[in-house]
Design an enzyme around this catalytic site. Sequence first.
Site, mmCIF file in Angstrom:
data_model
loop_
_atom_site.group_PDB
_atom_site.id
_atom_site.type_symbol
_atom_site.label_atom_id
_atom_site.label_comp_id
_atom_site.label_asym_id
_atom_site.label_seq_id
_atom_site.Cartn_x
_atom_site.Cartn_y
_atom_site.Cartn_z
ATOM 1 N N HIS A 20 -64.186 33.624 -43.696
ATOM 2 C CA HIS A 20 -64.322 34.582 -42.597
ATOM 3 C C HIS A 20 -65.551 34.205 -41.755
ATOM 4 O O HIS A 20 -66.492 35.004 -41.637
ATOM 5 C CB HIS A 20 -64.505 36.005 -43.136
ATOM 6 C CG HIS A 20 -63.456 36.453 -44.114
ATOM 7 N ND1 HIS A 20 -63.645 37.487 -44.991
ATOM 8 C CD2 HIS A 20 -62.194 36.002 -44.344
ATOM 9 C CE1 HIS A 20 -62.553 37.660 -45.736
ATOM 10 N NE2 HIS A 20 -61.670 36.754 -45.360
ATOM 11 N N HIS A 74 -60.014 28.997 -47.097
ATOM 12 C CA HIS A 74 -59.905 30.243 -46.328
ATOM 13 C C HIS A 74 -61.264 30.934 -46.353
ATOM 14 O O HIS A 74 -61.874 31.101 -47.421
ATOM 15 C CB HIS A 74 -58.836 31.154 -46.924
ATOM 16 C CG HIS A 74 -58.942 32.554 -46.419
ATOM 17 N ND1 HIS A 74 -58.882 32.870 -45.080
ATOM 18 C CD2 HIS A 74 -59.149 33.730 -47.066
ATOM 19 C CE1 HIS A 74 -59.038 34.172 -44.932
ATOM 20 N NE2 HIS A 74 -59.212 34.712 -46.114
ATOM 21 N N HIS A 114 -58.991 39.070 -39.392
ATOM 22 C CA HIS A 114 -59.218 38.668 -40.776
ATOM 23 C C HIS A 114 -60.176 37.481 -40.882
ATOM 24 O O HIS A 114 -61.308 37.646 -41.341
ATOM 25 C CB HIS A 114 -57.862 38.350 -41.425
ATOM 26 C CG HIS A 114 -57.959 38.030 -42.879
ATOM 27 N ND1 HIS A 114 -56.876 38.014 -43.712
ATOM 28 C CD2 HIS A 114 -59.011 37.691 -43.657
ATOM 29 C CE1 HIS A 114 -57.251 37.702 -44.931
ATOM 30 N NE2 HIS A 114 -58.549 37.493 -44.924
ATOM 31 N N THR A 129 -60.455 35.287 -58.571
ATOM 32 C CA THR A 129 -60.754 36.517 -57.846
ATOM 33 C C THR A 129 -62.109 37.094 -58.310
ATOM 34 O O THR A 129 -62.549 36.835 -59.445
ATOM 35 C CB THR A 129 -59.619 37.552 -58.053
ATOM 36 O OG1 THR A 129 -59.836 38.654 -57.184
ATOM 37 C CG2 THR A 129 -59.529 38.031 -59.493
ATOM 38 N N GLY A 130 -62.751 37.829 -57.429
ATOM 39 C CA GLY A 130 -63.917 38.620 -57.816
ATOM 40 C C GLY A 130 -65.208 37.868 -58.055
ATOM 41 O O GLY A 130 -66.093 38.377 -58.736
ATOM 42 N N SER A 165 -55.174 37.084 -55.341
ATOM 43 C CA SER A 165 -53.863 37.340 -54.704
ATOM 44 C C SER A 165 -53.730 36.542 -53.400
ATOM 45 O O SER A 165 -52.631 36.251 -52.954
ATOM 46 C CB SER A 165 -53.690 38.839 -54.440
ATOM 47 O OG SER A 165 -54.743 39.302 -53.624
ATOM 48 N N GLU A 166 -54.882 36.189 -52.794
ATOM 49 C CA GLU A 166 -54.824 35.431 -51.526
ATOM 50 C C GLU A 166 -54.369 33.982 -51.741
ATOM 51 O O GLU A 166 -54.068 33.287 -50.781
ATOM 52 C CB GLU A 166 -56.184 35.462 -50.821
ATOM 53 C CG GLU A 166 -56.366 36.717 -49.980
ATOM 54 C CD GLU A 166 -57.532 36.637 -49.006
ATOM 55 O OE1 GLU A 166 -58.486 35.900 -49.282
ATOM 56 O OE2 GLU A 166 -57.469 37.324 -47.980
ATOM 57 N N ASN A 198 -61.383 31.866 -50.285
ATOM 58 C CA ASN A 198 -60.855 31.141 -51.439
ATOM 59 C C ASN A 198 -60.599 29.687 -51.062
ATOM 60 O O ASN A 198 -60.382 29.350 -49.910
ATOM 61 C CB ASN A 198 -59.594 31.802 -52.020
ATOM 62 C CG ASN A 198 -58.875 32.654 -51.021
ATOM 63 O OD1 ASN A 198 -58.198 32.135 -50.147
ATOM 64 N ND2 ASN A 198 -59.070 33.958 -51.111
HETATM 65 ZN ZN LIG Z 1 -59.724 36.668 -46.430
#
Ligand SMILES: [Zn+2]
Length: 251
Positions: free
Chosen positions: A97, A95, A158, A45-46, A75-76, A30
């Site tokens: 990964h 954010h 994470h 989201t999504g 929610s993040e 996000n």
């Molecule tokens: Zn994450």
Amino acid sequence: MNSAYALRREICEVGRRVYQRGYVAANDGNISVRMQDDRILCTPTGVSKGFITEDMLAICDLDGQQVAGTMRISSEIRMHLEIYKLRPDVYSVVHAHPPTATGFAVAGIELTQCVLPEVIVSLGGVPLADYGTPGGPDIVEPMKPLLKDYDAILMANHGAVTLGKDVMDAHFKMETVEHFAKIALVAHQLGQVKTLSDGHVNELIDLRERFGIVGRPSCERSELPLAGGGEEKPNELVEQITQEVLKKLRS
Ligand SMILES: [Zn+2]
């Protein structure tokens, strides 16, 4: 093009970049920007960050109340809001990964060694925060002591989070984190990680002050901790096992 629309375009551009670079898969990650009056423009989201459009973005306040946008905020984003509250100098949070940096976060190894000049100047190092459930209220707690000084943090098991004065700044820091992780991994594979001398590190820290970089991010001059504790111990272990096996064969 007004500035609010420019911010939306920048978020979408960074979304495409993090997706194309493989820093996120599916709907991961996000991106947010702090606008006027502490309104936060953020990805919903999504949705894959690679296919996000300006009209999909949502706006919430610092308490997480959505005030605009037809798609729900993630929610993040709660983690982003806590970061904005703790760091008034931060105007964007990314954010993601990224796989190599996240590999270090999974291995429990932080990227804090004084090895690369550009990392020392821009980030100091990339420390590792303990695990918190994604989207849960406890995710930011382990980060809080690190957020005071660092603009890039690995999140155990994470991913990573980067903070910037704008969304491109936060994105470039994410690129630096992943690039550093790749180089650190190769150096490990080659069997040596040589850290810079105190003198050279101090020169780089002086540069940082001249660039007005906030916080006091530091790096370490010790070698990266390897799983198993470096070169000597595995050999000792192999020797011990060999002796045990020989003993059994002889008896
Ligand atoms: Zn994450």
